[in-house]
Design an enzyme around this catalytic site. Structure first.
Site: not given
Length: 417
Positions: A204, A206, A213, A249, A292-293, A337, A360, A363
């Site tokens: 991941d 962030d 983030e 967001r 990554s998201g 993911k 972490d 997600n």
């Protein structure tokens, strides 16, 4: 042509003995011992050997067995013959050598159904009560510590305990309590070739590969940091659907100039140990990448700068040099993911059981579950509970010790961060 001699049947019931060698380490001790054993002839076989040197002090254990129906030459008993060898080794090298009777019924070999695990204790430093607590927890579930070795002394201290006789679930549960009480990280992995056969790792981004983030940094430049931070926290804790929270967001970023992406990317701070982890694994033959998201405008240049093999992320929509507040293409959410991990593994011909995922947040849960080994890194509590193992150290290269690599192997791969 003469027929070859018949091999002795495996698992014979001849008497066994344990030879223990202790003293100052010096060249030739092991060679002298096994030369002496070899002189006893074909009537003796070696069942087990373990050796460790701690600060120049040698401890060597050897389990031998007299084959059924045969005798070591010149002696009527196994231990008598071994005593002669022990005296010779001791006189020649100055070490202490003892011989003890074994259990004739067991043959000195572990049971076929014995359960063996590696328990890795990490900390900076490792408090004595963490090791003591781990030992008590292992004993409480019927486990035995067969060996202990140090994996690293920097940036974290880590020890690997090889444990037999314990079931995985109660072992993990007992050690989780010790970790919570002492602040040390304690990981559990099954002993076997699979541990060192891992060949692909997905990280991941962030709060894993990089600090913080990215979307929070972008929101700060849009003057909506508090609003976006609240949505981010709720999403990472699993309180909101990821795609809905992501779109909410991203909508807050509408109107930001595209140049802001360059500014944020230039100010990214890698997690300590990130370069060491990636460089070491690459030199050990791993495929390395990120899922990554976050956003491709950030992650693609990051992947290129680190020489990664693959990356996947969301793409922010940009029109006339400004963010529209929308996304382009498929959303990389929790399920995506995991699909990306499977896709990368398939592209490189690597079975899923040979993959590692590190993350972490909520997600990352599907990705952590799909990988051969899922590691929660400084993760939210409910993520730690569901991952195969958890690390709460601030150094990403502590992942190497969970994989069983020593500090010497890390240094052989190049200078640390």
């Amino acid at each position: 042509m003469a027929s070859p001699p018949a091999r002795p049947a495996p698992g014979g019931s001849g008497p066994t003995a344990l030879i223990t060698v202790t003293g100052a380490d010096r060249p030739g001790v092991t060679a002298r011992l096994f030369t002496g054993l070899g002189a006893l002839g074909a009537g003796v076989e070696v069942l087990d050997v373990e050796q460790v040197v701690v600060h120049g002090q040698l401890v060597l254990g050897v389990v031998v067995r007299a084959l059924t129906g045969q005798r070591p030459p010149g002696s009527g008993a196994l231990v008598d013959s071994l005593d002669v060898v022990a005296a010779d080794v001791s006189a020649a090298t100055g070490v202490q050598v003892t011989v003890e009777h074994g259990d004739p019924g067991s043959g000195g070999a572990p049971a076929a159904d014995a359960r063996r695990h590696h328990v890795i204790v990490l900390g900076r430093p490792v408090p004595p009560d963490a090791v003591a607590g781990a030992a008590r927890a292992i004993a409480a579930v019927g486990g035995n510590i067969d060996a202990i070795r140090r994996l690293s002394d920097y940036p974290v201290t880590s020890f690997e305990l090889t444990v037999s006789g314990a079931q995985a679930a109660p072992l993990r549960a007992g050690l989780a309590g010790v970790a919570a009480e002492t602040g040390a990280d304690i990981a559990v992995e099954q002993v076997g070739l699979a541990r060192r056969s891992k060949r692909l790792i997905v990280l991941d981004v962030d709060s894993t590969l990089v600090r913080g983030e990215v979307i929070d940094e972008l929101a700060a430049r849009a003057g909506r940091a508090d609003e976006v931070a609240r949505i981010t926290a709720a999403a990472m804790n699993g309180e909101l659907d990821f795609e809905q929270s992501l779109r909410a967001r991203v909508a807050a970023l509408a109107g930001l100039p595209e140049s802001v992406l360059d500014e944020v990317r230039e100010h990214l701070v890698l997690t300590p140990g990130a370069r060491t982890l990636i460089r070491t694994l690459q030199r050990l033959g791993f495929r390395c990448g990120i899922v990554s998201g976050g956003f491709t405008q950030i992650t693609d240049p990051l992947a290129a700068s680190l020489g990664l093999d693959f990356s996947a992320a969301n793409t922010l929509e940009v029109v006339d040099g400004r963010l529209t507040g929308g996304l382009v293409g498929e959303v990389v959410d929790r399920a995506a993911k995991a699909r990306a991990l499977a896709r990368f593994a398939a592209e490189h011909g690597i079975p899923m059981e040979q993959t590692v995922a590190v993350g972490d947040g909520a997600n990352d849960l599907d990705m952590l579950a799909a990988a051969g080994l899922g590691i929660a890194f400084n993760a939210k509590p409910f993520v730690r509970e569901q991952a195969d193992t958890a690390l709460n150290q601030p150094y990403l290269d502590a992942v190497l010790q969970v994989l069983g690599f020593t500090r010497d192997e890390v240094l052989d791969a190049g200078p640390a961060d």
